[in-house]
Design a protein around this motif. Structure first.
Motif, short mmCIF file in Angstrom:
data_model
loop_
_atom_site.label_atom_id
_atom_site.label_comp_id
_atom_site.label_asym_id
_atom_site.label_seq_id
_atom_site.Cartn_x
_atom_site.Cartn_y
_atom_site.Cartn_z
N MET A 276 0.85 -1.17 0.00
CA MET A 276 0.00 0.00 0.00
C MET A 276 0.89 1.22 0.00
N GLU A 277 0.46 2.25 -0.66
CA GLU A 277 1.25 3.47 -0.63
C GLU A 277 0.35 4.61 -0.18
N GLU B 177 -2.26 -3.27 -3.14
CA GLU B 177 -1.78 -4.45 -3.85
C GLU B 177 -2.64 -5.70 -3.66
N HIS C 289 6.23 -0.29 -6.80
CA HIS C 289 5.98 -0.63 -5.40
C HIS C 289 4.83 -1.64 -5.32
N HIS D 244 4.77 -5.88 -4.38
CA HIS D 244 3.95 -6.49 -3.33
C HIS D 244 3.34 -7.83 -3.75
N GLU E 208 6.05 -3.79 3.42
CA GLU E 208 6.27 -2.43 2.92
C GLU E 208 7.73 -2.07 2.70
N ALA F 179 8.64 -3.74 -0.60
CA ALA F 179 8.07 -3.04 -1.77
C ALA F 179 8.79 -1.71 -1.97
N TYR G 151 8.25 1.85 6.00
CA TYR G 151 8.52 1.94 4.56
C TYR G 151 9.99 2.28 4.30
#
Ligand SMILES: [Zn+2]
Length: 855
Positions: A1-2, A285, A314, A318, A337, A340, A397
């Motif tokens: 996830m971003e 993702e 990214h 994932h 994270e 990724a 992250y």
């Protein structure tokens, strides 16, 4: 996830600040009593009502003998009926969060049975219904889900924690005009003309955790291509199909890269990416179906300032790290994270080369340093926190990505990739925790990285190095002294790490490897003559802060002859501190106009902006012709440093009007804001509404207006917070109001009223902007309202942000009080000083008199 929310939102803090208070609960993986093998959802989505209705059928198998009842997750669901495999209805209890089912008999370990749960709900989170409205008539009808961390329980009952995996099946009925996508492969699609519905039947045969189950439904433009037999599908909002080809042009290259380096070809039957309206993150993702925010779609005026490849790489990474292997609990979230966030720059390295990669890793590290300096310090692996969303930060992250980078350095290229391939093979389709990765490295390579894991994952902070060197002509030795300046206490250890040193002697470079382990150490190297320069960790492998004071001559050598990005950038920074020197200006000019790498040219521009002399300004002009808009932006920023300078202002005003690259125009506005030129206000207002990618021109324009600290801006900025404006603009406008409130004390009450109203807004980003704005303003009167958000808001992101913002305001208030106190003290000192002077004068007078008398 971003996510976009957390990384750079805070303005205060320190390593001493706590990540989670004593009162925060501990979050260890949940005990399991059964294996959930399969989830089958047969549901109808009503896009007008915003409701879900249907049946969830769970196939389970007890882990131990004597299973009599089970607990499932289901938040605000209305449970109609629960039945077993024989369709016998079962007793259940349901509060707002948990569903407890009595099985009516004891099941033996290993047996298999099903439970059918008929339910309906109107989800507050987890599933989102987008529709056109009076204020947003052009919004599409669309439905999408966001399961991570544990929000899927708001639209179907299940076991909603990451530590178990099941196959899943989604049979979903939607409006006949809509297409519904889900995980895995499409088994069947049918229409019901009478009911005007369409039904899609999807099957995910690779077991995955509950939070990765997703549905996206709506009307889309669809583009499809194939990569080595795998369909790559792009679903974008209607009308935006023409942007697909350019936006996603690197996808096949990413598929090839990850498949190769992990030793596992992309393992799902398709890779779909759905671009949706009002998405709350950058991307998510879900297995074989990544959901993306609509800002990822680009046009020819967007790159290279904004590159969606970072996000795409990214999310795609994932599919291996996060989906194929999943963290067992959110405390180890870095395994999703951090991987990724590292594999994204790794793809850039493969595609664009070493310089681009090293620069990206430098930026990744800055994200972590900022959080560490301004918010809190914590170990990467923790189990004590308030909300699961707290784990979505720059430690999880950015820092974890930097630690993986160091592991690659410690192992060396071959062993690193060997370890990665082993890890992916060994933990296929399973849950992992931090130690699994350590053991996998050991199994693959024989290397025990206990110490590396200990200091980097289970402790906090980073080394803060101070380095210096001298040369002794008699002994022909270079003495390099390395100090670790970080305060070793609580979380922060003394670090032990290898570091590379590069010595340039008589124009020849050579590398040495040292092992730093003590508070202060001196290392000696032979050198036939005094080195032209000495570089410390030139490839920037180590996550660190570095103070390395150098003389002008060495910096000039470094900017010209170092062949790595970071030493050159550091040389620019060093030279930026030297004023009125022709050699410095001409070296920076050469770097600005001739260096092949954009980040070095930018660093040169920045240094000239710091020097801020007439020569520096004249030299900067050469950068205006740079073809790379990122370099022009650095030149604009540097020109903004020339406060109230007419010539600099004219250039910025022209760029604001004429730059066709969106982000370059936006930067010109920020620079004008910084320049505080008297004509900046009117110039910015005139250009505010130019359309741009991500509305960046309007957003930066509003920020710049706030920077000018003029109360006139309030009414203008306020208009952009209103419903009907694009949500990114509303967020930026709320932030700008907060900034104005920070500068203009007498306007705080008015501004608070506006922002508090937006705390109740239905739009996600506006609400975030309102919270952020209140934080920036630092008004303690806003705290009760923020506490309400913190206590009552269903969406964890808001709770987390509100909690941090309350802290931020309290700190800001304390800081202001301290300033007032310091001022008072200063005034007092001044008074005392005056007093003292008067008394001294008086005394002197008396002495004079006495002396006179004596004379
Ligand atoms: Zn992610």
């Amino acid at each position: 996830m971003e996510s976009f929310v957390f990384c750079r939102a805070y303005h205060l803090g320190a390593p001493d600040r706590v990540f989670a208070e004593e009162s925060a609960p501990e979050h260890y993986p949940r005990d399991r009593t059964f294996h959930l093998r399969h989830v089958r959802l047969n549901i109808r989505l009503d896009e007008r009502e915003g409701t879900v209705e249907g049946t969830a059928t769970l196939t389970l198998s007890p882990l131990n003998d004597g299973l009599r009842d089970i607990d499932l997750d289901g938040e605000d669901l209305h449970i109609q009926k629960v039945a077993d495999s024989d369709r016998k209805s079962l007793d259940f209890e349901h509060d707002t969060r948990k569903l407890k089912i009595r099985l009516g008999r004891a099941y033996k370990a290993g047996t298999e049975f099903t439970l059918s749960i008929a339910y309906d709900c109107k989800p507050k989170k987890g599933m989102f219904f987008i529709r056109p409205s009076k204020t947003y008539p052009r919004h599409p009808w669309m439905i999408w889900t966001q399961g991570e961390e544990e929000d899927n329980r708001c639209w179907f009952p299940s076991y909603d924690a990451p530590n178990q995996r099941m196959t899943s099946e989604v049979i979903v009925r939607v409006n006949e005009k809509h297409f519904a996508i889900s995980n895995g492969r499409l088994l069947k699609e049918s229409r019901d003309a009478r009911r005007k519905t369409r039904t899609f039947h999807w099957l995910q045969e690779v077991p995955h955790p509950n939070y990765l189950i997703t549905i996206v439904s709506g009307e889309f433009d669809v583009v499809e291509e194939t990569w080595e037999g795998v369909p790559l599908q792009y679903y974008v909002p209607k009308g935006r199909g023409p942007q697909v080809k350019d936006t996603f042009r690197y996808l096949p290259s990413m598929m090839t890269f990850y498949s190769k380096v992990t030793g596992l070809k992309y393992p799902y039957p398709k890779y779909a990416q759905a671009v949706v309206q009002d998405f709350t993150f950058g991307g998510m993702e879900n297995t074989s179906l990544t959901v993306l925010y609509d800002g990822c779609l680009v046009d020819p005026h967007t790159r290279p300032d904004y590159r969606p490849e970072g996000l795409f790489a990214h999310e795609l990474a994932h599919q291996w790290f996060g989906d194929w292997m999943t963290t067992k609990s959110w405390g180890h979230l870095w395994l999703n994270e951090g991987f990724a966030s590292y594999f994204d720059p790794l793809w850039f390295e493969a595609e664009f080369g070493r310089d681009e990669f090293q620069w990206r890793m430098h930026e990744v590290a800055q994200g972590y340093f900022e959080e560490d300096a301004k918010s809190y310090r914590r170990p990467i692996v923790v189990h004590k926190y308030h909300d699961n969303e707290d784990m979505l930060d720059s430690h999880t992250y950015n820092k974890a990505a930097c630690v993986l980078h160091m592991i690659r350095y410690v192992l060396g290229e071959d062993l690193w990739w060997k370890a990665i391939r082993h890890y992916v093979r060994r933990h296929a389709i399973s849950n992992v925790e931090t130690n699994d990765f350590k053991v996998a490295i050991e199994e693959a390579t024989g290397r025990n990285l206990d110490r590396v894991f200990d200091q980097w994952f289970y402790k906090g902070g980073h080394p803060d190095f101070e380095v210096s060197w001298k040369y002794d002509d008699k002994t022909k030795l270079v003495a390099l002294t390395v100090k670790q300046k970080q305060e070793v206490k609580d979380l922060t250890p003394l670090f032990l790490t290898p570091v590379e040193i590069e010595l340039h002697v008589k124009g020849k470079a050579r590398r040495e490897r040292i092992e730093v382990s003590r508070p202060e150490q001196t290392f000696f190297f032979d050198a036939s003559a005094k080195p032209d320069m000495v570089l410390f960790d030139p490839d920037n492998w180590i996550l660190k802060k570095l103070t390395f004071e150098k003389q002008k001559d060495e910096l000039l050598q470094q900017i010209q002859h170092a062949d790595r990005v970071m030493p050159k950038v550091q040389a620019c920074e060093g030279l930026g501190k030297i004023l009125h020197d022709d050699d410095v200006i001409s070296a920076l000019k050469a770097a600005l106009t001739k260096d092949p790498f954009h980040a070095v040219r930018r660093a040169a521009a920045k240094a000239l902006g710091e020097i801020r002399t007439g020569d520096a300004k004249a030299t900067l002009m050469a950068g205006l012709r740079d073809k790379d808009s990122r370099v022009r932006r650095a030149v604009y920023e540097a020109l903004g440093q020339f406060r109230e300078d007419d010539e600099a202002f004219e250039i910025l005003a022209k760029a604001w009007r004429e730059e066709t690259m969106y982000y370059a125009a936006g930067t010109a506005a920020l620079a004008m804001g910084n320049s505080r030129h008297p004509r900046a206000f009117d110039t910015i207002v005139k250009g505010l509404d130019r359309p741009a990618h991500g509305n960046i021109i309007t957003r930066n324009g509003l920020t710049a207006l706030a920077e000018l600290r003029d109360a006139k801006a309030i009414d203008i900025v306020k208009k952009y917070t209103r419903a009907g404006e694009p949500e990114w603009i509303r967020q930026a406008a709320c932030n700008a109001l907060g900034k104005l409130g920070d500068y203009l004390e007498d306007k705080r009450d008015d501004i608070r009223d506006i922002l508090v109203l937006h705390l109740r807004d239905t739009n996600y980003r506006t609400k975030i902007g309102a919270i952020q704005g209140l934080g920036t303003m630092g008004d303690p009167k806003a705290i009760p309202e923020l506490q309400k958000v913190q206590e009552q808001e269903p969406i964890g992101t808001f709770r987390r942000l509100a909690r941090r913002t309350v802290k931020q305001i309290q700190e800001k208030v304390a800081e202001r009080a301290k300033k007032v106190e310091q001022q008072a003290e200063l005034d007092k000192l001044k008074d005392e000083n005056k007093d003292l002077k008067a008394r001294v004068a008086k005394l002197e007078g008396q002495v004079e008199k006495v002396l006179k008398k004596r004379r």
